[in-house]
Design a protein around this motif. Structure first.
Motif, PDB file in Angstrom:
ATOM      1  N   TYR A  32       0.807  -1.223   0.000  1.00  0.00           N
ATOM      2  CA  TYR A  32       0.000   0.000   0.000  1.00  0.00           C
ATOM      3  C   TYR A  32       0.845   1.279   0.000  1.00  0.00           C
ATOM      4  CZ  TYR A  32      -3.563  -3.373   1.392  1.00  0.00           C
ATOM      5  OH  TYR A  32      -4.398  -4.467   1.445  1.00  0.00           O
ATOM      6  N   PHE A  33       2.128   1.169   0.304  1.00  0.00           N
ATOM      7  CA  PHE A  33       2.958   2.366   0.437  1.00  0.00           C
ATOM      8  C   PHE A  33       4.258   2.222  -0.351  1.00  0.00           C
ATOM      9  CE2 PHE A  33       0.305   2.046   4.242  1.00  0.00           C
ATOM     10  CZ  PHE A  33      -0.342   3.281   4.198  1.00  0.00           C
ATOM     11  N   PRO A  34       4.160   2.143  -1.681  1.00  0.00           N
ATOM     12  CA  PRO A  34       5.377   1.960  -2.493  1.00  0.00           C
ATOM     13  C   PRO A  34       6.355   3.120  -2.368  1.00  0.00           C
ATOM     14  CG  PRO A  34       3.477   2.507  -3.882  1.00  0.00           C
ATOM     15  CD  PRO A  34       2.941   2.202  -2.517  1.00  0.00           C
ATOM     16  N   GLU A  35       5.858   4.332  -2.112  1.00  0.00           N
ATOM     17  CA  GLU A  35       6.749   5.483  -1.980  1.00  0.00           C
ATOM     18  C   GLU A  35       7.615   5.378  -0.722  1.00  0.00           C
ATOM     19  OE1 GLU A  35       2.952   6.970   0.063  1.00  0.00           O
ATOM     20  OE2 GLU A  35       3.651   5.339  -1.214  1.00  0.00           O
ATOM     21  N   LEU A  36       7.064   4.768   0.352  1.00  0.00           N
ATOM     22  CA  LEU A  36       7.861   4.555   1.553  1.00  0.00           C
ATOM     23  C   LEU A  36       8.898   3.456   1.335  1.00  0.00           C
ATOM     24  CD1 LEU A  36       5.264   4.846   4.472  1.00  0.00           C
ATOM     25  CD2 LEU A  36       6.841   6.569   3.603  1.00  0.00           C
ATOM     26  N   VAL A  37       8.484   2.389   0.663  1.00  0.00           N
ATOM     27  CA  VAL A  37       9.429   1.307   0.362  1.00  0.00           C
ATOM     28  C   VAL A  37      10.623   1.858  -0.410  1.00  0.00           C
ATOM     29  CG1 VAL A  37       9.755  -0.839  -0.928  1.00  0.00           C
ATOM     30  CG2 VAL A  37       7.673  -0.502   0.425  1.00  0.00           C
ATOM     31  N   GLU A  38      10.344   2.689  -1.402  1.00  0.00           N
ATOM     32  CA  GLU A  38      11.414   3.288  -2.210  1.00  0.00           C
ATOM     33  C   GLU A  38      12.340   4.140  -1.347  1.00  0.00           C
ATOM     34  OE1 GLU A  38      11.883   6.442  -5.938  1.00  0.00           O
ATOM     35  OE2 GLU A  38       9.949   5.490  -5.531  1.00  0.00           O
ATOM     36  N   ALA A  39      11.756   4.904  -0.422  1.00  0.00           N
ATOM     37  CA  ALA A  39      12.558   5.765   0.446  1.00  0.00           C
ATOM     38  C   ALA A  39      13.439   4.942   1.381  1.00  0.00           C
ATOM     39  CB  ALA A  39      11.656   6.689   1.251  1.00  0.00           C
TER      40      ALA A  39
ATOM     41  N   LEU B  79      14.550   1.881   0.890  1.00  0.00           N
ATOM     42  CA  LEU B  79      15.594   1.217   0.102  1.00  0.00           C
ATOM     43  C   LEU B  79      16.736   2.167  -0.221  1.00  0.00           C
ATOM     44  CD1 LEU B  79      13.450  -0.939  -2.377  1.00  0.00           C
ATOM     45  CD2 LEU B  79      14.902  -1.780  -0.514  1.00  0.00           C
ATOM     46  N   SER B  80      16.415   3.427  -0.438  1.00  0.00           N
ATOM     47  CA  SER B  80      17.454   4.387  -0.819  1.00  0.00           C
ATOM     48  C   SER B  80      18.169   4.997   0.382  1.00  0.00           C
ATOM     49  CB  SER B  80      16.846   5.502  -1.670  1.00  0.00           C
ATOM     50  OG  SER B  80      15.918   6.262  -0.919  1.00  0.00           O
ATOM     51  N   GLN B  81      17.504   5.014   1.569  1.00  0.00           N
ATOM     52  CA  GLN B  81      18.087   5.733   2.704  1.00  0.00           C
ATOM     53  C   GLN B  81      18.670   4.848   3.802  1.00  0.00           C
ATOM     54  OE1 GLN B  81      16.012   9.165   4.285  1.00  0.00           O
ATOM     55  NE2 GLN B  81      14.735   9.356   2.455  1.00  0.00           N
ATOM     56  N   LEU B  82      18.177   3.629   3.948  1.00  0.00           N
ATOM     57  CA  LEU B  82      18.690   2.773   5.015  1.00  0.00           C
ATOM     58  C   LEU B  82      19.995   2.125   4.571  1.00  0.00           C
ATOM     59  CD1 LEU B  82      15.401   1.090   6.281  1.00  0.00           C
ATOM     60  CD2 LEU B  82      16.627   3.044   7.260  1.00  0.00           C
ATOM     61  N   GLY B  83      21.038   2.342   5.330  1.00  0.00           N
ATOM     62  CA  GLY B  83      22.350   1.863   4.924  1.00  0.00           C
ATOM     63  C   GLY B  83      22.720   0.491   5.435  1.00  0.00           C
ATOM     64  N   GLU B  84      21.876  -0.097   6.300  1.00  0.00           N
ATOM     65  CA  GLU B  84      22.181  -1.412   6.856  1.00  0.00           C
ATOM     66  C   GLU B  84      20.891  -2.096   7.288  1.00  0.00           C
ATOM     67  OE1 GLU B  84      23.821  -1.132  11.049  1.00  0.00           O
ATOM     68  OE2 GLU B  84      24.122   0.942  10.359  1.00  0.00           O
ATOM     69  N   PRO B  85      20.923  -3.420   7.434  1.00  0.00           N
ATOM     70  CA  PRO B  85      19.711  -4.128   7.884  1.00  0.00           C
ATOM     71  C   PRO B  85      19.238  -3.592   9.234  1.00  0.00           C
ATOM     72  CG  PRO B  85      21.309  -5.685   7.022  1.00  0.00           C
ATOM     73  CD  PRO B  85      22.015  -4.356   7.112  1.00  0.00           C
TER      74      PRO B  85
ATOM     75  N   GLU C  22      19.001   7.474  16.198  1.00  0.00           N
ATOM     76  CA  GLU C  22      19.475   8.775  15.724  1.00  0.00           C
ATOM     77  C   GLU C  22      20.690   8.616  14.814  1.00  0.00           C
ATOM     78  OE1 GLU C  22      20.164  10.926  19.299  1.00  0.00           O
ATOM     79  OE2 GLU C  22      18.029  11.256  19.725  1.00  0.00           O
ATOM     80  N   GLU C  23      21.590   7.700  15.154  1.00  0.00           N
ATOM     81  CA  GLU C  23      22.753   7.437  14.308  1.00  0.00           C
ATOM     82  C   GLU C  23      22.319   6.862  12.964  1.00  0.00           C
ATOM     83  OE1 GLU C  23      25.177   4.763  16.474  1.00  0.00           O
ATOM     84  OE2 GLU C  23      25.776   6.222  18.005  1.00  0.00           O
ATOM     85  N   LEU C  24      21.403   5.905  13.009  1.00  0.00           N
ATOM     86  CA  LEU C  24      20.939   5.242  11.790  1.00  0.00           C
ATOM     87  C   LEU C  24      20.279   6.230  10.834  1.00  0.00           C
ATOM     88  CD1 LEU C  24      20.441   2.451  10.340  1.00  0.00           C
ATOM     89  CD2 LEU C  24      18.197   2.468  11.449  1.00  0.00           C
ATOM     90  N   LEU C  25      19.505   7.170  11.395  1.00  0.00           N
ATOM     91  CA  LEU C  25      18.734   8.110  10.570  1.00  0.00           C
ATOM     92  C   LEU C  25      19.368   9.502  10.544  1.00  0.00           C
ATOM     93  CD1 LEU C  25      15.062   7.129  11.546  1.00  0.00           C
ATOM     94  CD2 LEU C  25      16.480   6.257   9.685  1.00  0.00           C
ATOM     95  N   ASP C  26      20.661   9.565  10.778  1.00  0.00           N
ATOM     96  CA  ASP C  26      21.343  10.855  10.838  1.00  0.00           C
ATOM     97  C   ASP C  26      21.157  11.671   9.566  1.00  0.00           C
ATOM     98  OD1 ASP C  26      23.121  12.786  12.060  1.00  0.00           O
ATOM     99  OD2 ASP C  26      24.606  12.134  10.597  1.00  0.00           O
ATOM    100  N   ASN C  27      21.107  10.986   8.418  1.00  0.00           N
ATOM    101  CA  ASN C  27      20.960  11.686   7.138  1.00  0.00           C
ATOM    102  C   ASN C  27      19.591  11.448   6.503  1.00  0.00           C
ATOM    103  OD1 ASN C  27      23.655  12.779   7.072  1.00  0.00           O
ATOM    104  ND2 ASN C  27      24.386  10.706   6.616  1.00  0.00           N
ATOM    105  N   ALA C  28      18.627  11.059   7.309  1.00  0.00           N
ATOM    106  CA  ALA C  28      17.284  10.783   6.773  1.00  0.00           C
ATOM    107  C   ALA C  28      16.654  12.049   6.221  1.00  0.00           C
ATOM    108  CB  ALA C  28      16.396  10.192   7.854  1.00  0.00           C
ATOM    109  N   ALA C  29      15.858  11.871   5.178  1.00  0.00           N
ATOM    110  CA  ALA C  29      15.153  12.985   4.544  1.00  0.00           C
ATOM    111  C   ALA C  29      13.705  12.571   4.306  1.00  0.00           C
ATOM    112  CB  ALA C  29      15.828  13.337   3.218  1.00  0.00           C
ATOM    113  N   PRO C  30      12.784  13.533   4.229  1.00  0.00           N
ATOM    114  CA  PRO C  30      11.385  13.192   3.961  1.00  0.00           C
ATOM    115  C   PRO C  30      11.267  12.269   2.756  1.00  0.00           C
ATOM    116  CG  PRO C  30      11.606  15.527   4.454  1.00  0.00           C
ATOM    117  CD  PRO C  30      13.001  14.972   4.333  1.00  0.00           C
ATOM    118  N   PRO C  31      10.403  11.257   2.841  1.00  0.00           N
ATOM    119  CA  PRO C  31       9.306  11.084   3.797  1.00  0.00           C
ATOM    120  C   PRO C  31       9.660  10.330   5.077  1.00  0.00           C
ATOM    121  CG  PRO C  31       9.155   9.402   2.127  1.00  0.00           C
ATOM    122  CD  PRO C  31      10.331  10.266   1.741  1.00  0.00           C
TER     123      PRO C  31
END
Length: 349
Positions: free
Chosen positions: A63-70, A72-78, A150-159
């Motif tokens: 239901y949320f393909p835009e979140l899945v895409e985000a 995949l592109s932003q998470l740097g590790e499992p 906070e370390e994991l999402l240090d460079n997180a961007a919307p959404p």
């Protein structure tokens, strides 16, 4: 593709309390976060694919393909992240959460899901970290899990967003008042020293509660076939009686008492036949019956509610008492408190 490195737990839950406790009332202290009004989501990323599951372990990924895409592109590790899926609406500086738009995202048609992902894109608010790099963080205290998040999402961007956190109870009390104007649900208090306890009500939540006098316009019979299952409620809007939601959660004995209390107001035809109506059918409970017994619009009840979503109560309300002193014609929308508008963008900043 299922994530093999970690067993995704049911989320940790919160217990309702009447007021925010002092930050030092719990051993190790408390941290306070905004309470988001959306879909609870557990995001699991194995380094190749993303899965999103609901509080009840239902799959939400499609239901949320835009979140899945985000992710995949932003998470740097499992990792496995606990958070909330929301939809924001409104022009810049006047944004707020939109529950109706969010609920519309649960749609069976793949083509509609794709179009909605562009028309009403979702955001994800992260507030806890369950697993990182294949190592479970559940035994760790919340304050350590938060630092890792906070370390994991240090460079997180919307959404993708990191939820605000404070140990200042006075600021949290301000949030409780101000953030409602952006559509938020209240404030959560989290013991900083607590481990992640799946399915346990370790956290504390304070939600907005108000009362209103409403007209009882009908009732549905309980699923057991015995007594009142829910009351249908209405308010007058410029002389027109509009449905605003329902009240439920009665004990077995109270359900039977209500049948007797409502009997004199039941609408009947000339031959004594009970008049019934058909209510709205929800996409989340499409198999449930929506027939109800119609009542003369004369009975007034006081109910407790948290907030409105447009012209309806956001959640099922709680019956408080009958108000025989109130005239039904006086039960209008004018009595409802309107929160001062607050920009959701400031909450997410």
């Amino acid at each position: 593709m299922a994530n093999s490195h970690v067993l995704v737990p049911v989320p940790m839950l919160a217990k309702a309390v009447a007021a925010l406790p002092d930050a030092h009332s719990v051993a190790g202290g408390l941290g306070f976060e905004p309470k988001w009004d959306g879909f609870r989501g557990i995001v699991s990323y194995d380094g190749e694919s993303v899965e999103i599951t609901s509080r009840g372990a239902k799959p939400l990924t499609r239901y949320f393909p835009e979140l899945v895409e985000a992710f995949l592109s932003q998470l740097g590790e499992p990792c496995v992240i606990d958070g909330e899926i929301v939809v924001r609406q409104g022009s810049p500086g006047q944004e707020r959460l939109d529950w109706d738009a969010l609920s519309q995202r649960i749609h069976p048609a793949a083509s509609r899901i794709q179009s909605l992902s562009h028309e009403t894109p979702a955001d994800f608010i992260a507030f806890d970290l369950i697993d990182r790099g294949g190592a479970s963080l559940m035994p760790k205290p919340f304050i350590e899990r938060r630092r890792s998040l906070e370390e994991l999402l240090d460079n997180a961007a919307p959404p993708i967003h990191l939820s605000q956190l404070t140990q200042d109870v006075d600021l949290a009390r301000r949030w409780l008042v101000e953030f409602e104007g952006a559509g938020l649900d209240g404030v959560i208090a989290k013991p900083l020293a607590s481990s992640y306890a799946p399915g346990k009500r370790v956290m504390l939540k304070v939600k907005h509660h108000r009362t209103a006098d409403v007209i009882v316009i009908g009732y549905r019979v309980h699923a057991s076939g015995e007594g009142v299952g829910s009351l249908l409620l209405g308010l007058y809007d410029d002389g027109e009686l509009r449905s605003v939601g329902g009240a439920a959660a009665f004990t077995a004995s109270r359900r039977l008492e209500l049948v007797a209390e409502l009997d004199h107001a039941v609408m009947r035809t000339a031959d004594g036949t009970v008049v019934t109506g058909e209510g709205e059918r929800s996409r989340f409970s499409s198999g449930k019956g929506v027939s109800y017994v119609r009542l003369e619009p004369t009975l007034v009840a006081e109910v407790r509610y948290d907030q409105m979503e447009g012209p309806r109560f956001r959640h099922s309300v709680q019956f408080e008492r009958w108000r025989p002193d109130r005239n039904a014609s006086s039960c209008t929308f004018d009595q409802l408190e309107t929160p001062v508008a607050y920009d959701l963008g400031d909450v997410l900043a």
